[in-house]
Write an enzyme that holds these catalytic residues in place. Structure first.
Site, PDB file in Angstrom:
ATOM      1  N   TYR A   1     -12.243  23.167 -10.599  1.00  8.89           N
ATOM      2  CA  TYR A   1     -12.836  21.923 -11.115  1.00  8.89           C
ATOM      3  C   TYR A   1     -14.081  21.581 -10.275  1.00  8.89           C
ATOM      4  O   TYR A   1     -14.024  21.593  -9.038  1.00  8.89           O
ATOM      5  CB  TYR A   1     -11.755  20.849 -10.976  1.00  8.89           C
ATOM      6  CG  TYR A   1     -12.124  19.454 -11.396  1.00  8.89           C
ATOM      7  CD1 TYR A   1     -12.449  19.161 -12.714  1.00  8.89           C
ATOM      8  CD2 TYR A   1     -12.101  18.410 -10.468  1.00  8.89           C
ATOM      9  CE1 TYR A   1     -12.749  17.870 -13.087  1.00  8.89           C
ATOM     10  CE2 TYR A   1     -12.401  17.114 -10.842  1.00  8.89           C
ATOM     11  CZ  TYR A   1     -12.727  16.863 -12.162  1.00  8.89           C
ATOM     12  OH  TYR A   1     -13.021  15.571 -12.533  1.00  8.89           O
TER      13      TYR A   1
ATOM     14  N   ARG B   1       0.809  -1.215   0.000  1.00 12.15           N
ATOM     15  CA  ARG B   1       0.000   0.000   0.000  1.00 12.15           C
ATOM     16  C   ARG B   1       0.846   1.272   0.000  1.00 12.15           C
ATOM     17  O   ARG B   1       0.413   2.322  -0.444  1.00 12.15           O
ATOM     18  CB  ARG B   1      -0.919  -0.020   1.227  1.00 12.15           C
ATOM     19  CG  ARG B   1      -2.140   0.858   1.103  1.00 12.15           C
ATOM     20  CD  ARG B   1      -3.071   0.657   2.272  1.00 12.15           C
ATOM     21  NE  ARG B   1      -2.380   0.869   3.522  1.00 12.15           N
ATOM     22  CZ  ARG B   1      -2.586   0.145   4.634  1.00 12.15           C
ATOM     23  NH1 ARG B   1      -3.463  -0.838   4.655  1.00 12.15           N
ATOM     24  NH2 ARG B   1      -1.908   0.399   5.724  1.00 12.15           N
TER      25      ARG B   1
ATOM     26  N   ASP C   1      -4.198  23.355  -7.920  1.00 16.53           N
ATOM     27  CA  ASP C   1      -4.493  22.335  -8.914  1.00 16.53           C
ATOM     28  C   ASP C   1      -3.765  22.768 -10.180  1.00 16.53           C
ATOM     29  O   ASP C   1      -4.152  23.718 -10.848  1.00 16.53           O
ATOM     30  CB  ASP C   1      -6.013  22.249  -9.142  1.00 16.53           C
ATOM     31  CG  ASP C   1      -6.385  21.108 -10.096  1.00 16.53           C
ATOM     32  OD1 ASP C   1      -5.542  20.762 -10.951  1.00 16.53           O
ATOM     33  OD2 ASP C   1      -7.512  20.595  -9.984  1.00 16.53           O
TER      34      ASP C   1
ATOM     35  N   LYS D   1      -4.800  13.240 -17.070  1.00 20.78           N
ATOM     36  CA  LYS D   1      -4.888  14.104 -18.247  1.00 20.78           C
ATOM     37  C   LYS D   1      -3.614  13.997 -19.092  1.00 20.78           C
ATOM     38  O   LYS D   1      -3.435  13.014 -19.768  1.00 20.78           O
ATOM     39  CB  LYS D   1      -5.193  15.538 -17.802  1.00 20.78           C
ATOM     40  CG  LYS D   1      -6.407  15.648 -16.846  1.00 20.78           C
ATOM     41  CD  LYS D   1      -7.718  15.452 -17.556  1.00 20.78           C
ATOM     42  CE  LYS D   1      -8.906  15.216 -16.631  1.00 20.78           C
ATOM     43  NZ  LYS D   1      -9.203  16.282 -15.678  1.00 20.78           N
TER      44      LYS D   1
HETATM   45  C1  LIG Z   1      -9.823  15.986 -14.367  1.00 22.26           C
HETATM   46  C2  LIG Z   1      -9.403  16.962 -13.372  1.00 22.26           C
HETATM   47  C3  LIG Z   1      -9.272  16.604 -12.035  1.00 22.26           C
HETATM   48  C4  LIG Z   1      -9.655  15.231 -11.515  1.00 22.26           C
HETATM   49  O1  LIG Z   1      -8.833  14.227 -12.004  1.00 22.26           O
HETATM   50  P1  LIG Z   1      -9.361  12.711 -12.051  1.00 22.26           P
HETATM   51  O2  LIG Z   1      -8.128  11.944 -12.299  1.00 22.26           O
HETATM   52  O3  LIG Z   1     -10.368  12.673 -13.163  1.00 22.26           O
HETATM   53  O4  LIG Z   1      -9.983  12.425 -10.718  1.00 22.26           O
HETATM   54  C5  LIG Z   1      -8.864  17.557 -11.148  1.00 22.26           C
HETATM   55  N1  LIG Z   1      -8.575  18.803 -11.542  1.00 22.26           N
HETATM   56  C6  LIG Z   1      -8.686  19.188 -12.816  1.00 22.26           C
HETATM   57  C7  LIG Z   1      -8.366  20.590 -13.186  1.00 22.26           C
HETATM   58  C8  LIG Z   1      -9.119  18.293 -13.769  1.00 22.26           C
HETATM   59  O5  LIG Z   1      -9.265  18.697 -15.028  1.00 22.26           O
END
Ligand SMILES: *Cc1c(COP(=O)(O)O)cnc(C)c1O
Length: 397
Positions: free
Chosen positions: A119, A66, A189, A214
Protein backbone atom coordinates in the site's frame (compact mmCIF):
# COMPACT_ATOMS: atom_id res chain seq x y z
CA UNK A 1 -2.48 -13.11 30.36
CA UNK A 2 -5.53 -14.88 28.92
CA UNK A 3 -7.39 -13.50 25.95
CA UNK A 4 -10.90 -12.52 26.91
CA UNK A 5 -12.43 -14.71 24.23
CA UNK A 6 -12.57 -18.41 24.92
CA UNK A 7 -10.47 -20.08 22.28
CA UNK A 8 -10.51 -23.41 24.11
CA UNK A 9 -14.27 -23.85 23.67
CA UNK A 10 -15.17 -22.74 20.14
CA UNK A 11 -18.81 -23.39 19.24
CA UNK A 12 -17.66 -24.70 15.86
CA UNK A 13 -14.68 -24.68 13.55
CA UNK A 14 -16.73 -22.80 10.92
CA UNK A 15 -15.35 -19.30 10.87
CA UNK A 16 -18.54 -17.77 9.44
CA UNK A 17 -20.39 -18.94 12.54
CA UNK A 18 -17.65 -17.96 14.98
CA UNK A 19 -17.73 -14.44 13.55
CA UNK A 20 -21.35 -14.17 14.66
CA UNK A 21 -20.76 -15.20 18.26
CA UNK A 22 -17.36 -13.62 18.95
CA UNK A 23 -17.09 -10.51 21.12
CA UNK A 24 -20.62 -10.48 22.55
CA UNK A 25 -22.50 -11.93 25.50
CA UNK A 26 -26.19 -10.93 25.46
CA UNK A 27 -26.87 -12.41 28.90
CA UNK A 28 -24.29 -10.15 30.47
CA UNK A 29 -26.06 -7.23 28.75
CA UNK A 30 -29.78 -7.41 29.69
CA UNK A 31 -30.31 -9.97 26.89
CA UNK A 32 -29.51 -7.34 24.27
CA UNK A 33 -27.93 -8.93 21.22
CA UNK A 34 -25.22 -6.36 20.47
CA UNK A 35 -22.74 -4.93 22.99
CA UNK A 36 -23.52 -1.29 23.85
CA UNK A 37 -21.41 1.75 22.98
CA UNK A 38 -19.49 2.79 26.09
CA UNK A 39 -18.11 6.33 25.96
CA UNK A 40 -15.46 7.18 28.53
CA UNK A 41 -12.51 9.29 29.43
CA UNK A 42 -12.37 8.97 33.23
CA UNK A 43 -12.74 5.53 34.78
CA UNK A 44 -13.25 5.68 38.55
CA UNK A 45 -12.07 3.21 41.19
CA UNK A 46 -14.02 2.41 44.35
CA UNK A 47 -10.96 1.91 46.57
CA UNK A 48 -7.24 2.58 46.59
CA UNK A 49 -6.71 -1.19 46.50
CA UNK A 50 -8.72 -1.41 43.25
CA UNK A 51 -6.71 1.44 41.72
CA UNK A 52 -3.43 -0.22 42.69
CA UNK A 53 -4.61 -3.57 41.35
CA UNK A 54 -5.40 -1.93 37.99
CA UNK A 55 -1.83 -0.58 37.91
CA UNK A 56 -0.55 -4.13 38.16
CA UNK A 57 -2.48 -5.29 35.03
CA UNK A 58 -2.15 -2.30 32.70
CA UNK A 59 -3.50 -3.96 29.55
CA UNK A 60 -6.53 -5.70 31.02
CA UNK A 61 -9.99 -4.19 31.28
CA UNK A 62 -10.95 -0.55 31.62
CA UNK A 63 -8.32 1.83 32.97
CA UNK A 64 -8.65 5.18 31.27
CA UNK A 65 -10.70 6.09 28.18
CA UNK A 66 -7.66 6.16 25.93
CA UNK A 67 -7.03 2.51 26.74
CA UNK A 68 -10.46 1.54 25.38
CA UNK A 69 -13.89 0.74 26.73
CA UNK A 70 -15.83 -2.55 26.71
CA UNK A 71 -16.95 -1.64 23.16
CA UNK A 72 -13.32 -1.53 22.02
CA UNK A 73 -12.56 -4.79 23.82
CA UNK A 74 -15.55 -6.55 22.20
CA UNK A 75 -14.27 -5.60 18.74
CA UNK A 76 -10.71 -6.56 19.63
CA UNK A 77 -11.87 -9.96 20.89
CA UNK A 78 -13.90 -10.62 17.76
CA UNK A 79 -11.06 -9.63 15.41
CA UNK A 80 -8.53 -11.74 17.34
CA UNK A 81 -10.91 -14.64 16.75
CA UNK A 82 -11.31 -13.78 13.06
CA UNK A 83 -7.57 -13.56 12.44
CA UNK A 84 -6.73 -16.52 14.68
CA UNK A 85 -4.27 -14.51 16.78
CA UNK A 86 -3.71 -13.96 20.50
CA UNK A 87 -5.17 -10.48 20.99
CA UNK A 88 -6.05 -7.47 18.82
CA UNK A 89 -5.52 -3.75 19.28
CA UNK A 90 -7.91 -1.21 17.75
CA UNK A 91 -6.38 2.00 16.39
CA UNK A 92 -7.96 4.93 14.50
CA UNK A 93 -7.00 3.88 10.93
CA UNK A 94 -5.42 1.12 8.91
CA UNK A 95 -2.37 3.30 8.37
CA UNK A 96 -2.08 3.86 12.15
CA UNK A 97 -2.06 0.06 12.55
CA UNK A 98 0.89 -0.17 10.15
CA UNK A 99 2.89 2.73 11.58
CA UNK A 100 2.29 1.61 15.19
CA UNK A 101 3.71 -1.86 14.46
CA UNK A 102 6.76 -0.52 12.65
CA UNK A 103 7.50 2.02 15.40
CA UNK A 104 7.04 -0.69 18.03
CA UNK A 105 9.49 -3.06 16.37
CA UNK A 106 12.22 -0.83 14.96
CA UNK A 107 14.86 1.48 16.35
CA UNK A 108 17.70 3.51 14.88
CA UNK A 109 20.19 1.32 13.00
CA UNK A 110 17.67 -1.43 12.25
CA UNK A 111 16.90 -2.74 8.79
CA UNK A 112 13.43 -3.36 7.39
CA UNK A 113 12.43 -5.36 4.31
CA UNK A 114 9.18 -4.38 2.62
CA UNK A 115 7.38 -6.05 -0.29
CA UNK A 116 7.56 -3.84 -3.38
CA UNK A 117 3.77 -4.05 -3.88
CA UNK A 118 2.66 -2.63 -0.51
CA UNK A 119 0.00 0.00 0.00
CA UNK A 120 1.48 3.35 -1.11
CA UNK A 121 1.34 5.23 2.23
CA UNK A 122 3.17 2.32 3.95
CA UNK A 123 6.02 2.97 1.57
CA UNK A 124 5.90 6.72 2.12
CA UNK A 125 6.05 6.23 5.91
CA UNK A 126 9.17 4.06 5.55
CA UNK A 127 10.84 6.45 3.11
CA UNK A 128 10.14 9.56 5.19
CA UNK A 129 9.58 8.94 8.91
CA UNK A 130 11.56 5.73 9.37
CA UNK A 131 14.43 7.01 7.24
CA UNK A 132 14.67 10.13 9.42
CA UNK A 133 14.78 7.88 12.48
CA UNK A 134 17.82 6.09 11.06
CA UNK A 135 15.94 2.96 10.01
CA UNK A 136 16.82 1.62 6.57
CA UNK A 137 14.15 0.14 4.31
CA UNK A 138 14.83 -2.09 1.30
CA UNK A 139 12.05 -3.20 -1.03
CA UNK A 140 11.90 -6.72 -2.43
CA UNK A 141 10.24 -8.27 -5.43
CA UNK A 142 7.12 -9.92 -3.94
CA UNK A 143 7.88 -13.18 -5.74
CA UNK A 144 11.59 -13.31 -4.85
CA UNK A 145 13.34 -15.28 -2.11
CA UNK A 146 14.08 -12.76 0.66
CA UNK A 147 16.93 -14.77 2.19
CA UNK A 148 19.77 -12.97 0.33
CA UNK A 149 18.37 -9.58 1.40
CA UNK A 150 18.32 -10.33 5.11
CA UNK A 151 21.21 -8.83 7.05
CA UNK A 152 22.18 -9.10 10.69
CA UNK A 153 20.37 -5.79 11.23
CA UNK A 154 17.08 -6.97 9.69
CA UNK A 155 14.47 -6.81 12.43
CA UNK A 156 11.29 -6.96 10.41
CA UNK A 157 9.92 -8.20 7.08
CA UNK A 158 6.70 -6.45 6.03
CA UNK A 159 4.46 -8.25 3.54
CA UNK A 160 1.14 -7.58 1.89
CA UNK A 161 -0.45 -10.31 -0.18
CA UNK A 162 -1.95 -10.06 -2.71
CA UNK A 163 -0.16 -6.78 -3.43
CA UNK A 164 -1.99 -3.45 -3.55
CA UNK A 165 -3.33 -2.54 -7.02
CA UNK A 166 -1.61 -5.40 -8.89
CA UNK A 167 -2.29 -8.51 -6.72
CA UNK A 168 1.03 -10.39 -6.85
CA UNK A 169 0.75 -13.23 -4.32
CA UNK A 170 3.58 -13.88 -1.88
CA UNK A 171 4.72 -17.14 -0.32
CA UNK A 172 4.19 -16.00 3.26
CA UNK A 173 5.29 -19.27 4.88
CA UNK A 174 8.62 -19.22 2.99
CA UNK A 175 9.20 -15.55 3.85
CA UNK A 176 8.34 -16.23 7.50
CA UNK A 177 10.76 -19.16 7.65
CA UNK A 178 13.59 -17.01 6.23
CA UNK A 179 12.77 -14.09 8.54
CA UNK A 180 12.50 -16.22 11.66
CA UNK A 181 15.78 -17.98 10.90
CA UNK A 182 17.41 -14.55 11.14
CA UNK A 183 15.46 -13.53 14.24
CA UNK A 184 13.24 -11.05 12.35
CA UNK A 185 9.53 -10.53 12.87
CA UNK A 186 6.96 -10.80 10.04
CA UNK A 187 4.25 -8.16 9.82
CA UNK A 188 1.50 -8.70 7.28
CA UNK A 189 -0.99 -6.22 5.91
CA UNK A 190 -3.92 -8.65 5.72
CA UNK A 191 -6.54 -6.13 4.58
CA UNK A 192 -7.16 -7.87 1.24
CA UNK A 193 -8.30 -11.09 2.90
CA UNK A 194 -10.44 -9.29 5.50
CA UNK A 195 -9.13 -11.98 7.87
CA UNK A 196 -11.47 -14.52 6.28
CA UNK A 197 -9.66 -15.55 3.12
CA UNK A 198 -6.19 -16.04 4.63
CA UNK A 199 -5.08 -17.21 8.06
CA UNK A 200 -1.89 -15.27 8.75
CA UNK A 201 -0.82 -17.02 11.95
CA UNK A 202 -1.08 -20.47 10.38
CA UNK A 203 1.50 -19.28 7.82
CA UNK A 204 3.99 -17.93 10.36
CA UNK A 205 3.03 -14.25 10.53
CA UNK A 206 3.77 -12.61 13.90
CA UNK A 207 1.65 -9.48 13.52
CA UNK A 208 -1.31 -9.07 11.16
CA UNK A 209 -2.85 -5.70 10.53
CA UNK A 210 -6.09 -4.83 8.81
CA UNK A 211 -7.64 -1.62 7.62
CA UNK A 212 -11.07 -2.36 9.13
CA UNK A 213 -12.05 0.74 7.16
CA UNK A 214 -12.44 -1.64 4.20
CA UNK A 215 -14.44 -4.87 4.50
CA UNK A 216 -14.96 -5.18 8.25
CA UNK A 217 -16.78 -1.86 8.45
CA UNK A 218 -18.08 -2.45 4.94
CA UNK A 219 -20.19 0.71 4.56
CA UNK A 220 -17.64 3.42 3.65
CA UNK A 221 -18.30 5.44 6.78
CA UNK A 222 -15.61 4.65 9.38
CA UNK A 223 -11.80 4.83 9.59
CA UNK A 224 -10.39 2.04 11.77
CA UNK A 225 -7.37 -0.25 12.02
CA UNK A 226 -6.78 -3.51 13.88
CA UNK A 227 -3.48 -5.05 14.89
CA UNK A 228 -3.56 -8.74 15.81
CA UNK A 229 -0.49 -10.45 17.21
CA UNK A 230 0.92 -13.67 18.55
CA UNK A 231 1.25 -13.89 22.31
CA UNK A 232 5.02 -13.29 21.99
CA UNK A 233 4.61 -10.05 20.02
CA UNK A 234 1.64 -8.64 21.93
CA UNK A 235 3.24 -6.58 24.70
CA UNK A 236 5.75 -4.86 22.42
CA UNK A 237 3.01 -3.59 20.13
CA UNK A 238 0.46 -2.90 22.85
CA UNK A 239 2.91 -0.83 24.87
CA UNK A 240 3.82 1.25 21.82
CA UNK A 241 0.23 1.81 20.72
CA UNK A 242 -0.68 2.79 24.25
CA UNK A 243 2.20 5.29 24.49
CA UNK A 244 1.48 6.77 21.06
CA UNK A 245 -1.92 7.66 22.46
CA UNK A 246 -3.90 6.62 19.41
CA UNK A 247 -7.31 5.47 20.63
CA UNK A 248 -10.13 4.21 18.40
CA UNK A 249 -13.49 5.88 19.10
CA UNK A 250 -16.20 3.68 20.63
CA UNK A 251 -18.82 4.56 18.01
CA UNK A 252 -16.42 3.49 15.28
CA UNK A 253 -15.69 0.24 17.14
CA UNK A 254 -19.42 -0.40 17.42
CA UNK A 255 -19.92 0.08 13.69
CA UNK A 256 -16.99 -2.21 12.92
CA UNK A 257 -18.42 -4.88 15.21
CA UNK A 258 -21.75 -4.57 13.44
CA UNK A 259 -20.05 -4.81 10.04
CA UNK A 260 -18.23 -7.93 11.16
CA UNK A 261 -21.49 -9.85 11.56
CA UNK A 262 -22.25 -9.66 7.83
CA UNK A 263 -18.64 -9.81 6.63
CA UNK A 264 -18.72 -13.40 5.33
CA UNK A 265 -22.02 -12.89 3.52
CA UNK A 266 -20.94 -9.62 1.90
CA UNK A 267 -17.53 -10.95 0.94
CA UNK A 268 -19.04 -13.95 -0.85
CA UNK A 269 -21.19 -11.58 -2.92
CA UNK A 270 -18.25 -9.26 -3.68
CA UNK A 271 -16.27 -12.33 -4.78
CA UNK A 272 -18.99 -13.66 -7.11
CA UNK A 273 -19.39 -10.28 -8.79
CA UNK A 274 -15.65 -9.69 -9.11
CA UNK A 275 -15.18 -13.11 -10.73
CA UNK A 276 -17.97 -12.36 -13.21
CA UNK A 277 -16.35 -9.00 -14.05
CA UNK A 278 -12.91 -10.61 -14.43
CA UNK A 279 -14.43 -13.06 -16.87
CA UNK A 280 -16.32 -10.42 -18.85
CA UNK A 281 -13.48 -7.89 -18.95
CA UNK A 282 -11.10 -10.59 -20.23
CA UNK A 283 -13.13 -10.68 -23.44
CA UNK A 284 -13.16 -6.92 -24.15
CA UNK A 285 -11.01 -5.59 -26.99
CA UNK A 286 -10.02 -2.38 -25.16
CA UNK A 287 -8.74 -4.39 -22.15
CA UNK A 288 -5.17 -5.60 -22.69
CA UNK A 289 -4.80 -7.31 -19.30
CA UNK A 290 -6.93 -8.21 -16.29
CA UNK A 291 -5.05 -8.38 -12.99
CA UNK A 292 -6.61 -10.78 -10.52
CA UNK A 293 -5.19 -13.58 -8.32
CA UNK A 294 -7.67 -16.12 -9.72
CA UNK A 295 -6.06 -15.84 -13.17
CA UNK A 296 -3.13 -18.14 -14.03
CA UNK A 297 -1.39 -15.04 -15.48
CA UNK A 298 -1.22 -13.47 -11.99
CA UNK A 299 2.28 -13.76 -10.47
CA UNK A 300 1.89 -16.13 -7.52
CA UNK A 301 -1.45 -17.56 -8.74
CA UNK A 302 -0.46 -21.07 -7.56
CA UNK A 303 0.35 -19.75 -4.10
CA UNK A 304 -3.05 -18.04 -3.99
CA UNK A 305 -4.71 -21.36 -4.83
CA UNK A 306 -2.69 -23.11 -2.15
CA UNK A 307 -3.10 -20.57 0.67
CA UNK A 308 -6.28 -18.53 0.12
CA UNK A 309 -9.90 -19.50 0.51
CA UNK A 310 -11.23 -17.16 -2.16
CA UNK A 311 -11.12 -13.59 -3.31
CA UNK A 312 -12.74 -10.24 -2.58
CA UNK A 313 -14.26 -7.58 -4.84
CA UNK A 314 -11.03 -6.02 -6.11
CA UNK A 315 -9.62 -6.34 -9.62
CA UNK A 316 -7.52 -4.20 -11.93
CA UNK A 317 -7.37 -3.79 -15.68
CA UNK A 318 -4.80 -2.44 -18.09
CA UNK A 319 -6.33 -0.71 -21.11
CA UNK A 320 -5.04 -0.55 -24.67
CA UNK A 321 -2.99 2.68 -24.93
CA UNK A 322 -5.20 5.71 -25.78
CA UNK A 323 -4.90 9.43 -25.01
CA UNK A 324 -5.57 10.66 -21.46
CA UNK A 325 -8.88 12.22 -22.62
CA UNK A 326 -10.13 8.70 -23.35
CA UNK A 327 -9.65 7.74 -19.69
CA UNK A 328 -11.49 10.92 -18.65
CA UNK A 329 -14.34 10.16 -21.09
CA UNK A 330 -14.67 6.67 -19.67
CA UNK A 331 -14.48 7.60 -15.98
CA UNK A 332 -16.46 10.86 -16.06
CA UNK A 333 -19.45 9.09 -17.57
CA UNK A 334 -19.67 6.10 -15.20
CA UNK A 335 -23.10 5.83 -13.58
CA UNK A 336 -22.57 3.15 -10.92
CA UNK A 337 -18.80 2.90 -10.53
CA UNK A 338 -17.92 5.99 -8.48
CA UNK A 339 -14.42 7.43 -8.68
CA UNK A 340 -12.81 7.38 -5.26
CA UNK A 341 -10.17 5.81 -3.04
CA UNK A 342 -10.63 3.12 -0.47
CA UNK A 343 -12.81 0.05 -1.07
CA UNK A 344 -14.70 -2.62 0.85
CA UNK A 345 -18.00 -0.74 1.02
CA UNK A 346 -21.24 -1.87 -0.60
CA UNK A 347 -20.74 0.37 -3.61
CA UNK A 348 -18.65 -0.12 -6.74
CA UNK A 349 -15.59 2.06 -7.24
CA UNK A 350 -13.09 2.75 -9.98
CA UNK A 351 -9.77 4.66 -9.84
CA UNK A 352 -6.90 5.14 -12.27
CA UNK A 353 -3.42 4.22 -11.03
CA UNK A 354 0.15 4.06 -12.23
CA UNK A 355 2.30 1.37 -10.58
CA UNK A 356 5.59 2.69 -12.00
CA UNK A 357 6.38 5.42 -9.44
CA UNK A 358 5.59 3.07 -6.52
CA UNK A 359 7.64 0.05 -7.65
CA UNK A 360 11.42 -0.05 -7.29
CA UNK A 361 12.23 -3.76 -6.96
CA UNK A 362 9.98 -5.36 -9.56
CA UNK A 363 9.32 -4.71 -13.25
CA UNK A 364 6.09 -3.42 -14.76
CA UNK A 365 5.64 -4.71 -18.30
CA UNK A 366 2.45 -2.95 -19.38
CA UNK A 367 2.20 0.40 -21.12
CA UNK A 368 -1.52 1.31 -21.18
CA UNK A 369 -3.47 3.13 -18.45
CA UNK A 370 -4.48 1.06 -15.41
CA UNK A 371 -7.77 1.10 -13.51
CA UNK A 372 -8.48 -0.48 -10.13
CA UNK A 373 -12.09 -1.59 -9.67
CA UNK A 374 -14.01 -2.58 -6.58
CA UNK A 375 -17.08 -4.69 -7.30
CA UNK A 376 -19.81 -3.63 -4.90
CA UNK A 377 -23.10 -5.34 -4.07
CA UNK A 378 -25.04 -4.02 -7.08
CA UNK A 379 -26.51 -6.50 -9.58
CA UNK A 380 -23.67 -7.71 -11.76
CA UNK A 381 -25.60 -7.06 -14.99
CA UNK A 382 -25.87 -3.36 -14.09
CA UNK A 383 -22.13 -3.19 -13.46
CA UNK A 384 -21.37 -4.82 -16.79
CA UNK A 385 -23.70 -2.38 -18.56
CA UNK A 386 -21.87 0.53 -16.89
CA UNK A 387 -18.44 -0.85 -17.86
CA UNK A 388 -19.51 -1.67 -21.42
CA UNK A 389 -20.67 1.92 -21.95
CA UNK A 390 -17.45 3.20 -20.39
CA UNK A 391 -15.22 1.09 -22.63
CA UNK A 392 -17.23 2.31 -25.63
CA UNK A 393 -16.52 5.94 -24.65
CA UNK A 394 -12.85 4.98 -24.17
CA UNK A 395 -12.62 3.39 -27.62
CA UNK A 396 -14.35 6.38 -29.26
CA UNK A 397 -11.66 8.89 -28.22
C1 LIG B 1 -6.73 1.26 2.83
C2 LIG B 1 -5.59 0.43 3.17
C3 LIG B 1 -4.80 0.73 4.28
C4 LIG B 1 -5.00 1.98 5.11
O1 LIG B 1 -6.20 1.96 5.81
P1 LIG B 1 -6.86 3.35 6.28
O2 LIG B 1 -7.89 2.90 7.24
O3 LIG B 1 -7.39 3.99 5.03
O4 LIG B 1 -5.77 4.16 6.92
C5 LIG B 1 -3.75 -0.10 4.56
N1 LIG B 1 -3.48 -1.18 3.81
C6 LIG B 1 -4.22 -1.50 2.75
C7 LIG B 1 -3.86 -2.70 1.95
C8 LIG B 1 -5.28 -0.70 2.38
O5 LIG B 1 -5.98 -1.01 1.29
Amino acid sequence: MTPRWKRDTPVTEQRETRLLVAGRDPHANHGIVNPPVYHASTIVYPTLAALEEADRTPYQGTRYGRRGTPTTFALEDAVAELEGGFRSIAVPSGLAAITTCLLALLKSGDHLLVADTVYGPTRRFCDAILRDLGIRTDYFDPLADVTPLITERTRCVFVESPGSLTFEVQDIAAIAAAAHAAGAVVVMDNTWSAGLLFQPFVHGVDISIQAATKYIVGHSDVMLGLITTTEAAFLTVKRCSSLLGTAAGPDDCYLALRGLRTLATRLAHHERTALALVDWLGGQSMVSAVLHPSLPSCPGHDIWRRDFRGCNGLLSIVLEPRPHEAVAAMLDGMRLFAMGYSWGGYESLIVPFDPRPVRTASRWEHSGPCLRLHAGLEHVDDLITDLAAGLKRYAAC
